[in-house]
Design a protein around this motif. Structure first.
Motif, PDB file in Angstrom:
ATOM      1  N   LEU A  41       0.851  -1.183   0.000  1.00  0.00           N
ATOM      2  CA  LEU A  41       0.000   0.000   0.000  1.00  0.00           C
ATOM      3  C   LEU A  41       0.889   1.236   0.000  1.00  0.00           C
ATOM      4  O   LEU A  41       1.954   1.249   0.624  1.00  0.00           O
ATOM      5  N   PHE A  43       1.169   4.798   1.594  1.00  0.00           N
ATOM      6  CA  PHE A  43       0.670   5.227   2.893  1.00  0.00           C
ATOM      7  C   PHE A  43       1.002   6.686   3.150  1.00  0.00           C
ATOM      8  O   PHE A  43       2.145   7.112   2.955  1.00  0.00           O
ATOM      9  N   VAL A 129      -9.719  -2.945   2.090  1.00  0.00           N
ATOM     10  CA  VAL A 129      -8.735  -3.135   1.021  1.00  0.00           C
ATOM     11  C   VAL A 129      -9.284  -4.111  -0.020  1.00  0.00           C
ATOM     12  O   VAL A 129      -9.234  -3.855  -1.230  1.00  0.00           O
ATOM     13  N   CYS A 244      -3.454   4.531   1.047  1.00  0.00           N
ATOM     14  CA  CYS A 244      -4.111   4.596   2.352  1.00  0.00           C
ATOM     15  C   CYS A 244      -3.774   5.918   3.034  1.00  0.00           C
ATOM     16  O   CYS A 244      -2.610   6.323   3.089  1.00  0.00           O
ATOM     17  N   TRP A 246      -4.046   7.561   6.712  1.00  0.00           N
ATOM     18  CA  TRP A 246      -4.278   7.188   8.107  1.00  0.00           C
ATOM     19  C   TRP A 246      -4.365   8.454   8.939  1.00  0.00           C
ATOM     20  O   TRP A 246      -3.420   9.230   9.028  1.00  0.00           O
ATOM     21  N   TYR A 271      -9.538   6.387   8.825  1.00  0.00           N
ATOM     22  CA  TYR A 271      -8.623   6.151   7.706  1.00  0.00           C
ATOM     23  C   TYR A 271      -9.418   6.187   6.409  1.00  0.00           C
ATOM     24  O   TYR A 271     -10.666   6.179   6.405  1.00  0.00           O
ATOM     25  N   LEU A 273      -9.138   4.648   2.079  1.00  0.00           N
ATOM     26  CA  LEU A 273      -8.445   3.812   1.101  1.00  0.00           C
ATOM     27  C   LEU A 273      -8.972   4.121  -0.295  1.00  0.00           C
ATOM     28  O   LEU A 273     -10.152   4.448  -0.455  1.00  0.00           O
TER      29      LEU A 273
END
Length: 289
Positions: A41, A43, A129, A244, A246, A271, A273
């Motif tokens: 991912l 991030f 996900v 992603c 966060w 979060y 995605l």
């Protein structure tokens, strides 16, 4: 008997949070920083900055050209062709614990509550996900619907990502049944020590940890079904397919419901995605029968 004070409640919640975060980190495939598949991912950490959205650029193809001495080189190459914005949102679960359960439980309430909340958080994140896999590139030209993945088809996925110039390393995400059928293909080289040497030996040592053809393979029972339940919808991924954001770690607060004689443990996390580039990942259909 001494009264339950604010201090003891605070300590209890802190202990449950610690337990829950440990279980989430230990259980989740993709949990940022600590999940065994987190490297697949992109991030962005927004925990200590303003805002809840981040932009992931989709890089364009740039190329060097030949220049001529004493002539101005005027060809320019755009670094990005587009961008995807991913926005964090709150996820929540409420776990009520009755007074009777709390004072009569023979087991450690902290361990029980922390484990349940942590596993639920891990499943929520991983399932979010998995829900994005349907937005990746179609994989039916490499593996037909309603059929197990073969070793040859597995290599075709690698070739497809290489052709798309997707940076490695690569990962394949299977449902446990899809993984079983992949390994038990007739005459498969994957579990044949003479053909695969250390890869095959690794499968025999640890059934769910293998890297055939240099691809990290992962399994999860929550992989979604597709095509009227004929297939499990996994994915073949490069690290640049999914992003992603966060914003807030798993946290727990208590809320007292006196009329119900219970305490609610309210767990939240924030979060987001999103698919950054659908050409960097391919749907991996696996027979579900």
């Amino acid at each position: 008997m001494g009264a339950t004070t604010t201090t003891t409640v605070t300590e209890l919640v802190a202990a449950i949070i610690g337990e829950a975060r440990m279980w989430m980190a230990d259980t989740s495939l993709f949990y940022p920083k600590t999940g065994i598949a987190t490297q697949f991912l992109q991030f962005k950490d927004l925990r200590n900055v303003q805002g809840k959205a981040a932009t992931f650029p989709k890089l364009g193809s740039i190329a060097f050209g030949d220049s001529i001495e004493d002539e101005d080189y005027t060809v320019t190459s755009a670094l990005d062709t587009s961008a995807v914005t991913v926005t964090a949102a709150r996820k929540k679960v409420i776990v009520p614990v009755t007074d009777e359960a709390e004072y009569s439980s023979e087991q450690d309430l902290i361990a029980l509550a922390g484990r349940a909340i942590g596993i639920a958080a891990a499943e929520k994140f991983d399932n979010d996900v998995f829900a994005l896999f349907s937005s990746l590139g179609a994989g039916t030209s490499y593996n037909a619907s309603g059929s197990p993945v073969t070793a040859a088809e597995f290599q075709a996925f690698i070739t497809a990502l290489r052709t798309a110039k997707a940076p490695g390393p690569y990962a394949a995400v299977f449902h446990p049944w899809g993984w079983y059928e992949f390994l038990t293909e007739s005459s498969s080289p994957i579990i044949n020590a003479a053909a695969s040497d250390e890869v095959a030996k690794g499968v025999w040592r640890d059934y769910y940890q293998a890297s055939p053809f240099g691809v990290r393979c992962f399994t999860h029972a929550d992989i979604d079904k597709a095509n009227a339940d004929a297939d499990y919808l996994g994915a073949f991924l490069s690290p640049y397919a999914i992003g992603c954001v966060w914003k807030r770690d798993l946290a727990i607060e208590t809320e007292r419901d006196a009329s119900a004689s219970w305490t609610e443990y309210v767990a939240t996390m924030d979060y987001g995605l999103g698919v950054i580039d659908s050409t960097m990942g391919i749907q991996l259909l696996q027979d579900a029968d």
